[in-house]
Write a protein that holds these residues in place. Structure first.
Motif, PDB file in Angstrom:
ATOM      1  N   ARG A 195       0.812  -1.211   0.000  1.00  0.00           N
ATOM      2  CA  ARG A 195       0.000   0.000   0.000  1.00  0.00           C
ATOM      3  C   ARG A 195       0.848   1.264   0.000  1.00  0.00           C
ATOM      4  O   ARG A 195       0.475   2.280  -0.592  1.00  0.00           O
ATOM      5  CB  ARG A 195      -0.929  -0.012   1.216  1.00  0.00           C
ATOM      6  CG  ARG A 195      -1.900   1.164   1.249  1.00  0.00           C
ATOM      7  CD  ARG A 195      -2.975   0.944   2.282  1.00  0.00           C
ATOM      8  NE  ARG A 195      -3.899   2.073   2.326  1.00  0.00           N
ATOM      9  CZ  ARG A 195      -4.974   2.121   3.099  1.00  0.00           C
ATOM     10  NH1 ARG A 195      -5.266   1.097   3.884  1.00  0.00           N
ATOM     11  NH2 ARG A 195      -5.762   3.183   3.110  1.00  0.00           N
ATOM     12  N   GLU A 196       2.022   1.230   0.660  1.00  0.00           N
ATOM     13  CA  GLU A 196       2.879   2.409   0.724  1.00  0.00           C
ATOM     14  C   GLU A 196       4.021   2.369  -0.286  1.00  0.00           C
ATOM     15  O   GLU A 196       4.982   3.120  -0.164  1.00  0.00           O
ATOM     16  CB  GLU A 196       3.459   2.566   2.129  1.00  0.00           C
ATOM     17  CG  GLU A 196       2.462   3.077   3.172  1.00  0.00           C
ATOM     18  CD  GLU A 196       1.528   1.995   3.677  1.00  0.00           C
ATOM     19  OE1 GLU A 196       0.298   2.237   3.696  1.00  0.00           O
ATOM     20  OE2 GLU A 196       2.021   0.913   4.027  1.00  0.00           O
ATOM     21  N   LEU A 199       5.363   5.634  -1.662  1.00  0.00           N
ATOM     22  CA  LEU A 199       6.052   6.563  -0.767  1.00  0.00           C
ATOM     23  C   LEU A 199       7.568   6.451  -0.906  1.00  0.00           C
ATOM     24  O   LEU A 199       8.303   7.340  -0.486  1.00  0.00           O
ATOM     25  CB  LEU A 199       5.657   6.295   0.696  1.00  0.00           C
ATOM     26  CG  LEU A 199       4.169   6.422   1.061  1.00  0.00           C
ATOM     27  CD1 LEU A 199       3.988   6.201   2.550  1.00  0.00           C
ATOM     28  CD2 LEU A 199       3.624   7.792   0.648  1.00  0.00           C
ATOM     29  N   PRO A 274       6.098   1.645   6.835  1.00  0.00           N
ATOM     30  CA  PRO A 274       5.494   1.535   5.498  1.00  0.00           C
ATOM     31  C   PRO A 274       5.659   0.143   4.905  1.00  0.00           C
ATOM     32  O   PRO A 274       6.697  -0.500   5.060  1.00  0.00           O
ATOM     33  CB  PRO A 274       6.253   2.590   4.685  1.00  0.00           C
ATOM     34  CG  PRO A 274       7.498   2.878   5.451  1.00  0.00           C
ATOM     35  CD  PRO A 274       7.168   2.661   6.879  1.00  0.00           C
TER      36      PRO A 274
END
Length: 346
Positions: A195-196, A199, A274
């Motif tokens: 999901r991260e 980033l 993360p």
């Protein structure tokens, strides 16, 4: 009575499929590290997948059988011997009362699973007998096995099976290498994006997929701490500290060190680092069989491909289950369970 522990090995615990339905309360799932080997051993021992098996890590234990039993060993090759003679892997066989079952250091793989017909008796906690060492619950008094422990077997009548064509017929039946996970010391593990993922810098994602990661000695059933040549980095201005969110077995988190942590069977329910990726379920058995000091490489695939691989693995296990039951009926492997009147295993 089933087995008595003579030597406990490095880490030997009882595990069933796991403790589901309580993650919202912070209770982990636990269960076997290599679910394929656990489930296959149970199939060969004419059990359901829910039966408890004995999971051994790196070096197996030494057991004495207190009755005749139908058993199976799957997973890592720990040079198992019965009374000094080599014992088969990935196939059912009979151990006689009084025999000694000895496991040694794993020559291939990391974890082996011993199943006995009926399943090992494990202390149930929240619907599961899986051992969770940190909480001291489940399994055998919530701990790893020790010398002198006596392992009970569930729901089996003593002397409750016969083999019409002898033990050699049992030894001739084994799990094809075509459906076994391709265990390796340095496997390529397939992952999907976490999901991260966005980033992180684009170069960090590239590093994750191109460099190899060593499984360090700070690895256990909770997670593998990995070490790569280059650290993974977030984009400018972002922090590795985030509000905790759900994690699961296979989640790849990245702490401030920039070195990934791959969460395993005893992982926590939430994490504050993360999540850059996630190992596909079908490849978790490969990860479970890598010893500390071994290496992993990652390969990205899509969610659809990950689902396809899991379905294919499940189909293989269903075919194995059907074939095992049919063979037992056709060749005369009769197993008497309480209340079934001596019908063939099913």
């Amino acid at each position: 009575m089933g087995f008595e522990v003579v030597k406990p090995g490095i880490l030997s615990t009882l595990q069933d499929v796991g403790r589901y339905g309580y993650r919202k309360h912070g209770v982990i799932v636990s269960g076997p590290m290599d679910r394929f080997a656990h489930r296959t051993a149970n199939l060969l021992a004419a059990n359901t997948a829910e039966a408890a098996t004995l999971e051994m890590t790196l070096q197996g234990l030494c057991l004495v059988a207190h009755r005749e039993m139908l058993i199976a060993i799957c997973g890592a090759d720990m040079g198992a011997e019965v009374d000094g003679r080599s014992a088969p892997l990935w196939r059912p066989f009979i151990i006689d009362e009084g025999s000694e079952l000895q496991f040694r250091y794993a020559v291939q793989g990391c974890r082996a699973y011993l199943a006995v017909h009926g399943g090992f008796r494990a202390d149930p906690v929240l619907g599961s007998g899986s051992t969770y060492l940190r909480a001291g619950m489940g399994g055998y008094q919530g701990r790893a096995l020790e010398a002198g422990d006596v392992l009970q077997v569930e729901d089996v009548v003593a002397g409750g099976f016969t083999v019409a064509e002898g033990e050699q017929e049992l030894r001739s039946k084994f799990v094809s290498t075509n459906i076994r996970p391709p265990y390796q010391d340095n496997p390529v593990i397939r992952i999907v994006r976490g999901r991260e993922k966005d980033l992180f810098t684009s170069s960090s994602w590239s590093k994750l997929l191109t460099q190899r990661y060593q499984v360090t000695t700070q690895s256990d059933r909770m997670g593998y701490r990995l070490s790569g040549e280059a650290e993974l980095e977030l984009q400018d201005g972002l922090s590795f500290e985030m509000i905790s969110e759900a994690v699961a077995t296979g989640t790849i988190q990245v702490p401030q060190s920039g070195q990934p942590i791959l969460l395993m069977a005893d992982c926590q329910t939430t994490g504050g680092y993360p999540r850059i990726g996630h190992v596909i379920t079908a490849d978790l058995p490969l990860v479970a069989q890598v010893k500390p000091g071994g290496f992993l490489r990652f390969q990205e695939i899509t969610h659809r491909e990950a689902q396809e691989q899991l379905l294919l693995q499940e189909m293989d296990l269903k075919l194995l289950e059907a074939g095992t039951r049919a063979w037992m009926r056709e060749t005369g492997v009769w197993i008497n369970r309480k209340g079934n009147g001596g019908h063939a295993a099913h």
